[in-house]
Scaffold this motif. Structure first.
Motif, mmCIF file in Angstrom:
data_model
loop_
_atom_site.group_PDB
_atom_site.id
_atom_site.type_symbol
_atom_site.label_atom_id
_atom_site.label_comp_id
_atom_site.label_asym_id
_atom_site.label_seq_id
_atom_site.Cartn_x
_atom_site.Cartn_y
_atom_site.Cartn_z
ATOM 1 N N ASP A 1 23.524 -52.082 -19.402
ATOM 2 C CA ASP A 1 24.273 -52.264 -18.164
ATOM 3 C C ASP A 1 24.421 -50.920 -17.495
ATOM 4 O O ASP A 1 24.934 -49.974 -18.094
ATOM 5 N N ILE A 2 23.962 -50.817 -16.259
ATOM 6 C CA ILE A 2 24.065 -49.560 -15.530
ATOM 7 C C ILE A 2 24.728 -49.837 -14.190
ATOM 8 O O ILE A 2 24.411 -50.816 -13.517
ATOM 9 N N VAL B 1 12.295 -39.716 -8.494
ATOM 10 C CA VAL B 1 12.326 -38.275 -8.247
ATOM 11 C C VAL B 1 13.747 -37.812 -8.522
ATOM 12 O O VAL B 1 14.685 -38.205 -7.814
ATOM 13 N N GLN B 2 13.937 -37.030 -9.580
ATOM 14 C CA GLN B 2 15.255 -36.526 -9.945
ATOM 15 C C GLN B 2 15.464 -35.160 -9.301
ATOM 16 O O GLN B 2 14.579 -34.289 -9.361
ATOM 17 N N VAL B 3 16.633 -34.981 -8.691
ATOM 18 C CA VAL B 3 16.971 -33.711 -8.053
ATOM 19 C C VAL B 3 18.367 -33.305 -8.519
ATOM 20 O O VAL B 3 19.329 -34.053 -8.341
ATOM 21 N N ASP B 4 18.464 -32.118 -9.115
ATOM 22 C CA ASP B 4 19.761 -31.597 -9.541
ATOM 23 C C ASP B 4 19.702 -30.076 -9.546
ATOM 24 O O ASP B 4 18.747 -29.486 -9.026
ATOM 25 N N GLU B 5 20.692 -29.448 -10.124
ATOM 26 C CA GLU B 5 20.749 -27.986 -10.111
ATOM 27 C C GLU B 5 19.590 -27.352 -10.871
ATOM 28 O O GLU B 5 19.271 -26.173 -10.672
ATOM 29 N N ASP B 6 18.958 -28.122 -11.741
ATOM 30 C CA ASP B 6 17.838 -27.584 -12.514
ATOM 31 C C ASP B 6 16.509 -27.716 -11.790
ATOM 32 O O ASP B 6 15.473 -27.281 -12.301
ATOM 33 N N GLY B 7 16.500 -28.371 -10.623
ATOM 34 C CA GLY B 7 15.261 -28.487 -9.872
ATOM 35 C C GLY B 7 14.877 -29.930 -9.601
ATOM 36 O O GLY B 7 15.713 -30.841 -9.609
ATOM 37 N N VAL B 8 13.577 -30.135 -9.375
ATOM 38 C CA VAL B 8 13.028 -31.450 -9.019
ATOM 39 C C VAL B 8 12.048 -31.895 -10.093
ATOM 40 O O VAL B 8 11.158 -31.124 -10.493
ATOM 41 N N PHE C 1 16.846 -45.591 -17.900
ATOM 42 C CA PHE C 1 18.310 -45.469 -17.922
ATOM 43 C C PHE C 1 18.714 -43.995 -17.907
ATOM 44 O O PHE C 1 19.593 -43.587 -17.148
ATOM 45 N N ASP C 2 18.084 -43.195 -18.758
ATOM 46 C CA ASP C 2 18.433 -41.779 -18.851
ATOM 47 C C ASP C 2 18.193 -41.037 -17.539
ATOM 48 O O ASP C 2 18.915 -40.082 -17.222
ATOM 49 N N ARG C 3 17.204 -41.450 -16.783
ATOM 50 C CA ARG C 3 16.882 -40.777 -15.519
ATOM 51 C C ARG C 3 17.791 -41.216 -14.371
ATOM 52 O O ARG C 3 17.847 -40.548 -13.341
ATOM 53 N N LEU C 4 18.478 -42.344 -14.541
ATOM 54 C CA LEU C 4 19.366 -42.842 -13.492
ATOM 55 C C LEU C 4 20.838 -42.636 -13.805
ATOM 56 O O LEU C 4 21.652 -42.490 -12.887
#
Length: 479
Positions: A114-115, A35-42, A84-87
């Protein structure tokens, strides 16, 4: 989105994975939910993942994910870029985050990525926010905060529960208070969530031995300096280690990024840490060896008790010919013999080493007692040009014996050089030693007298190795 929610730069990624129950070093992930949460929403994302082995029945019953569901799912490498892009750049939030983060880091490595995100464990966060509550599992958080359950034990469903928990705590606590706790916890990401941070704070950065205990471990830590009592006799530790800097060494176990299954397993199981301070490195080595043999921790592979310790004894027979005899520590005083070679943990190991020595130095196996062969005839090794003929008179017994002694020289057991017990001084302590046996460590005259009056322990190979080096480093005190 609630304006009171304060988001870190880059936003949040609430993460949960399901696995086969296998180790992080194998392809054991079966589902990922984010679940990604940022200024653009969820935004929500999830995917089943095909593991390398079948899913055990009990895992299937728990998660509802079976082998048929993942048979045509992508392997982790196929979705690694999407995950990777989501984290990347986000605060990685998970419940018991070491588990989820450890499995994903290992999976990314196998995929060539590597992350290194900042990691926040919601178990730790809950413990800091609600110290009066003893339990902080996800089921307890659901009940305590009235979280809405959609799909329990499914990756996206559990990730969404963490997002709900984040919102609930912001309704109850000032955002600045939560942000301060997050900064503190992210700054100390290596401690397992179930471990009391005060135990780490109390650890001295001095020489000694540390003991990791699991769920049922009980007892009290100890110190050779009598600052604490000895390890509890009513519990068995998971692991025993030693260091010249206890606190730093213990923390290193939890900062290993799960490069081994053993470190991951320890971090998940440890509930309590005890320690025993010593006067120096030799004291720590001796105490570790003694405790491991007495308590047999499940995670210690070395320093285990060995009842079959043996060595080759070189002696002469009735007519003066040299011969080898395999002798055991239970039968001879190994510490005071001057005719022993090797030290082996089993007859098989001793025999294997002697055969290798015979091949290396062209010795005759029948004369060494390794093979049965008619006396005076050519042995099999002579036919293979690996023996110089002592079996049939092609080489004299004396010449063969001299080459045998030369071959054995590198395996000669160190002879105890003193007639009685001596002390090895290390700081304010004296390690009492007799015949390469460690009798105990004294810090005053009364302790020294008690140790000298007590019986001698059995000969121990690991202690022998420690003491052979110790007598070259520490001052020797005649007792």
């Amino acid at each position: 989105m609630n304006a009171a929610l304060r988001l870190p730069p880059g936003g949040l990624a609430f993460v949960d994975i399901e696995t086969t129950g296998g180790p992080a070093q194998r392809e054991s992930i079966t589902e990922i939910g984010i679940v990604q949460v940022d200024e653009d929403g969820v935004r929500e994302w999830s995917s089943l993942v095909r593991p390398e082995s079948r899913i055990p029945d009990y895992i299937q019953r728990l998660t509802g994910i079976d082998d048929d569901m993942v048979a045509n799912a992508p392997g982790f490498a196929e979705i690694a870029d999407a995950v990777f892009d989501r984290l990347d750049g986000r605060l990685f939030v998970a419940h018991n985050a070491r588990f989820d983060h450890g499995h994903l880091r290992a999976a990314f490595r196998r995929a060539g990525l590597d992350i290194r995100p900042q990691v926040l464990c919601t178990v730790k966060l809950s413990r800091r926010l609600f110290p009066d509550h003893r339990r902080h599992s996800l089921d307890h958080l659901i009940e305590r905060h009235g979280l809405a359950v959609a799909e329990r034990h499914r990756a996206l469903g559990d990730a969404h529960l963490l997002w709900q928990f984040w919102q609930k705590i912001h309704e109850r606590f000032p955002p600045g208070h939560i942000a301060a706790l997050v900064r503190e916890l992210v700054g100390h990401p290596s401690l397992p969530p179930q471990l009391d941070p005060q135990q780490i704070a109390d650890l001295p950065d001095s020489p000694g031995v540390y003991l990791f205990y699991g769920e049922r471990g009980a007892g009290a830590a100890g110190t050779d300096d009598a600052a604490r009592s000895g390890p509890g006799a009513d519990s068995l530790p998971l692991y025993i280690g030693k260091s010249t800097r206890l606190r730093s060494r213990v923390l290193s176990h939890f900062a290993a990024d799960h490069q081994s299954d053993r470190e991951l397993s320890l971090s998940q199981q440890v509930r309590r840490i005890e320690w025993i301070t010593t006067a120096g490195e030799i004291g720590a080595l001796l105490k570790e060896a003694g405790l491991v043999k007495r308590l047999q921790p499940t995670h210690n592979r070395l320093l285990r008790r060995n009842r079959d310790l043996c060595a080759w004894r070189l002696a002469t027979d009735m007519i003066g010919d040299w011969q080898l005899e395999l002798v055991h520590a239970a039968d001879l005083d190994f510490g005071r013999r001057d005719d022993l070679y090797g030290f082996f943990r089993s007859r098989r190991e001793a025999t294997h080493r002697l055969r290798a020595l015979a091949r290396e130095h062209a010795l005759c196996p029948p004369l060494l007692g390794l093979d049965k062969h008619p006396q005076g005839t050519r042995c099999f090794d002579f036919q293979l040009k690996r023996c110089r003929g002592a079996c049939h008179g092609g080489e004299s017994p004396q010449a063969h014996a001299l080459r045998l002694i030369e071959a054995l020289h590198a395996m000669k057991v160190q002879h105890w050089p003193w007639p009685d017990a001596v002390g090895l001084r290390e700081g304010t302590a004296i390690h009492v030693v007799d015949g390469w046996r460690w009798l105990g460590t004294a810090t005053d005259e009364a302790m020294l007298a008690d140790i000298l009056e007590a019986g001698r322990p059995a000969f121990d190979l690991d202690v022998y190795k420690i003491l052979v080096k110790a007598v070259q480093r520490l001052p020797v005190v005649r007792l």
